[in-house]
Design a protein around this motif. Structure first.
Motif, mmCIF file in Angstrom:
data_model
loop_
_atom_site.group_PDB
_atom_site.id
_atom_site.type_symbol
_atom_site.label_atom_id
_atom_site.label_comp_id
_atom_site.label_asym_id
_atom_site.label_seq_id
_atom_site.Cartn_x
_atom_site.Cartn_y
_atom_site.Cartn_z
ATOM 1 N N THR A 51 3.016 -1.106 4.105
ATOM 2 C CA THR A 51 1.885 -1.388 3.218
ATOM 3 C C THR A 51 1.717 -0.276 2.187
ATOM 4 O O THR A 51 1.435 -0.529 1.010
ATOM 5 N N SER A 52 1.903 0.974 2.629
ATOM 6 C CA SER A 52 1.783 2.108 1.706
ATOM 7 C C SER A 52 2.871 2.054 0.643
ATOM 8 O O SER A 52 2.619 2.358 -0.531
ATOM 9 N N ILE A 77 -1.066 8.447 -2.940
ATOM 10 C CA ILE A 77 -0.446 7.521 -1.992
ATOM 11 C C ILE A 77 0.685 8.213 -1.235
ATOM 12 O O ILE A 77 0.852 8.044 -0.024
ATOM 13 N N ILE A 124 -4.435 -0.324 3.473
ATOM 14 C CA ILE A 124 -3.724 0.655 4.304
ATOM 15 C C ILE A 124 -4.513 0.954 5.576
ATOM 16 O O ILE A 124 -3.962 1.010 6.675
ATOM 17 N N THR A 143 1.388 9.909 7.310
ATOM 18 C CA THR A 143 1.780 8.875 8.273
ATOM 19 C C THR A 143 3.130 9.194 8.889
ATOM 20 O O THR A 143 3.317 9.081 10.115
ATOM 21 N N THR A 183 -6.176 1.192 -0.626
ATOM 22 C CA THR A 183 -6.579 2.063 0.484
ATOM 23 C C THR A 183 -7.182 1.256 1.616
ATOM 24 O O THR A 183 -6.925 1.509 2.795
ATOM 25 N N VAL A 193 -0.573 10.122 1.611
ATOM 26 C CA VAL A 193 -0.876 9.250 2.756
ATOM 27 C C VAL A 193 0.404 8.922 3.520
ATOM 28 O O VAL A 193 0.449 8.966 4.760
ATOM 29 N N ILE A 194 1.468 8.598 2.765
ATOM 30 C CA ILE A 194 2.752 8.281 3.405
ATOM 31 C C ILE A 194 3.273 9.495 4.163
ATOM 32 O O ILE A 194 3.766 9.375 5.292
#
Length: 696
Positions: free
Chosen positions: A205-206, A325, A193, A332, A190, A328-329
């Protein structure tokens, strides 16, 4: 039997067995029967005592077995060992922890089963226990052959055969350790990221974080093309060219795609049903995989796919971490998509601002212009080298013909926050006045009471001219209707008059009360025409005629005179589309018929004027085709005939294109303004002329 009695009995027997003299002497004094009876009593008492001892022994055996079961089958591992760490006993749970039979551990050192990295922790734990004597606990890793497990141990001391022994309980904490490791790893990823500088780096990176987090070897991020219903490969790590080509585009035919569009998250290995289902579309050699839809606001926006080339069972903790994760992706990707949409929207807005035909502006309420687009500049007639912002610092006095209209506009904005279609007369930079329609709103307010105004402006000068002409035409039409005496009436299915307007009453010469309910044909038609007109109307009511848009007949007035009426008819229908009546408008054309004769005479006179005019005149359509021309035109051009002249197209005829006449013709079509030009002209019939022309 009481304990004291048992002891007395034992003592007496012992005395007898030891040939105690005194007792022996007493026996000699007793008879044989007395001695036998006494020994028999002692015998019975000994049998009863033996039975009691056997019962106690059986209970002790049960208790021992119970505690042995409790020890060996306990849900946690137990072991006892001496100060040299030689194992005396170990239970089944401890053996199962590291994959060995418990009896195989007996006689071996406990340190053989401690992971090398945990030996120091174990020695410290044991030294503290042996030296200080109090219970101690620590966490360490056990290992046997290829299996290892994290445990928490608690130990204490006990004495057996005057020797110090150690008792240790082993509690499996591998799951907690895995979660802790996963959390630490997730926290580290994290941080990586959050330190990314741009979206591409963040997504790469993710993706790498997702691969590392669940010990995968390769992976890919896909974005959804909603229009074409496809998943497109956006980023990949660890895939070879052949695999990239396989996963480049996924559509409805692909099992991956169908799983994702169902919002299904799938984890599997080579033996799972889902793996066999996607066998034809997975990269070669993959034995474990994860397919995670990327969802934002309940909508699929893409997918995350991770691959491993050896079996990798994903525990729930890892699945939860990878889904974190993936969130998060997804965020994004959604942010990137929103940013792209914002860029596209900004580009569209900028293109609209620059290229639209509508004037767009931003001004302050104080009268200072901040931005105007090219269309606004063109509407106002600004020269190309003008600076619009500096030229409009006082809109009240510079732009408005009537400054008070600007004051009215500002007051309306303050009251309603927006104003639509506010019309005012403005100054064109050429000096003429133009009419503008303005729609605007307050976009921002300041502490000092001023505010920003965003709005649109359209040039309605032509509309105003058309409106003025329309009002005049409306006035003329009303005057014409008053003169023409239009009659409006409705007939029901029985041919009776159900309504009539005042003009109709005036034409017929009756009051409304005298007309309503009367049969139209029997009371108001000339007798010679009743049968013919009634037959036509009957066919209309029966829908045998599609329509009778125009019809003329004579009517009889109250005073006995007749008038010629031109009728226009339409059906009246109910909700079921059944005919319930007829609506007719009748125009008294008695005088108009005479006027038409006069009009025909006037047209003949106009034609004579056109034909005999000394000025060359022609009529053309919008495509430039000449439709008519007078003799003077033919004479000027040297044309042999009107038909030859009609072959000239004023938009494409080369001499007219060359001298600019065609351009003036187009401008006239575009803006509707009269064009006056003087041009040289070389006629196709040999004449060279210099013409002064008016294009209307």
């Amino acid at each position: 039997m009481k304990t004291k009695d048992n002891k007395d009995l034992q003592q007496r027997i012992q005395e007898l067995l030891s040939n105690n003299y005194k007792e022996t002497k007493e026996f000699h004094k007793k008879s044989t029967e007395e001695i036998y009876e006494e020994i028999n009593i002692y015998h019975q008492e000994l049998e009863f005592q033996n039975w009691e001892l056997m019962r106690i022994r059986e209970q002790l055996e049960k208790t021992k077995k119970h505690f042995e079961l409790l020890y060996f089958d306990a849900p946690v591992g137990y072991a006892t060992y001496n100060s040299d760490y030689i194992i005396n006993s170990a239970n089944h749970s401890l053996g199962a922890l590291i994959g060995i039979e418990a009896n195989e551990m007996t006689g071996r050192k406990i340190t053989e089963f401690i992971h090398p990295d945990s030996q120091d922790f174990f020695w410290f734990h044991q030294n503290q226990l042996l030296k200080e004597g109090f219970n101690s606990s620590c966490e360490l890793q056990l290992q046997y052959q290829k299996k290892s497990v994290w445990v928490k141990i608690d130990s204490n001391l006990f004495q057996e055969d005057n020797k110090t022994q150690i008792r240790t309980v082993f509690i499996n904490i591998s799951k907690e350790k895995a979660q802790q490791y996963l959390l630490e790893k997730q926290h580290k990823l994290t941080l990586q990221i959050t330190n990314c500088d741009n979206v591409d780096e963040l997504l790469q990176t993710s993706l790498q974080a997702a691969i590392d987090l669940i010990d995968m070897e390769s992976g890919a991020i896909f974005t959804l093309d909603e229009q074409n219903r496809q998943l497109l490969l956006k980023y990949q790590i660890g895939l070879v060219d052949q695999q990239c080509e396989l996963l480049k585009t996924l559509d409805e035919k692909n099992p991956h795609f169908r799983l994702i569009m169902k919002h299904e998250t799938v984890y599997g290995d080579k033996n799972s049903v889902s793996m066999r289902m996607v066998e034809t579309c997975r990269p070669e050699g993959v034995k474990s995989y994860a397919i995670i839809p990327l969802v934002q606001a309940k909508n699929i926006i893409g997918a995350l796919m991770l691959y491993q080339y050896h079996s990798n069972i994903l525990e729930p903790e890892k699945r939860q971490a990878i889904e974190t994760i993936s969130a998060v992706i997804a965020q994004t990707l959604a942010r990137e998509m929103a940013y792209k949409r914002l860029q596209e929207s900004e580009q569209k807005y900028r293109s609209l601002f620059q290229n639209t035909a509508v004037g767009i502006f931003r001004t302050k309420s104080t009268g200072k212009a901040l931005h105007i687009n090219p269309a606004m500049a063109k509407i106002l007639g600004l020269p190309p080298d003008a600076e619009p912002v500096t030229d409009f610092n006082d809109l009240e006095n510079i732009l408005n013909v009537e400054p008070l209209r600007r004051v009215d506009f500002i007051e309306l904005l303050k009251r309603h926050k927006s104003v639509n279609y506010f019309e005012f007369e403005a100054r064109h930079f050429s000096g003429k006045n133009i009419w503008l329609s303005l729609s605007a709103r307050i976009s921002r307010q300041y502490d000092d009471g001023s505010f920003l105004i965003d709005g649109f402006v359209t040039d309605i000068t032509q509309n105003k001219m058309v409106e003025k002409a329309y009002q005049y035409e409306k006035y003329l039409a009303q005057q014409y209707l008053d003169v023409a005496q239009i009659m409006l009436l409705t007939l029901d299915t029985e041919q009776r008059i159900s309504s009539i307007n005042p003009k109709g009453c005036q034409i017929l010469g009756y009051s409304r009360e005298e007309i309503i309910g009367k049969n139209w044909f029997d009371n108001f038609l000339v007798s010679d025409e009743i049968e013919k007109v009634q037959s036509i109307y009957n066919r209309l009511f029966k829908e045998e005629l599609e329509s009778l848009d125009y019809f003329e007949n004579l009517i009889r007035r109250k005073d006995g005179s007749t008038r010629l009426i031109a009728w226009h008819n339409s059906y009246l229908r109910d909700d079921n589309k059944q005919i319930i009546g007829l609506f007719s408008s009748g125009e008294d054309i008695t005088e108009r018929r005479a006027a038409e004769l006069s009009l025909a005479e006037s047209e003949r006179n106009f034609r004579l004027l056109f034909e005999n005019s000394p000025l060359g005149t022609y009529i053309a359509d919008r495509e430039g085709n000449i439709l008519d021309g007078n003799p003077a035109l033919l004479n000027i051009l040297g044309s042999p005939s009107l038909e030859a002249t009609k072959k000239i197209n004023v938009l494409t005829f080369p001499p007219l294109v060359k001298n600019g006449y065609a351009d003036s013709f187009r401008e006239c079509l575009k803006d509707g303004e009269i064009k006056a030009i003087q041009v040289p002209y070389h006629s196709k019939w040999g004449k060279s002329l210099f013409l002064s022309c008016y294009i209307v």
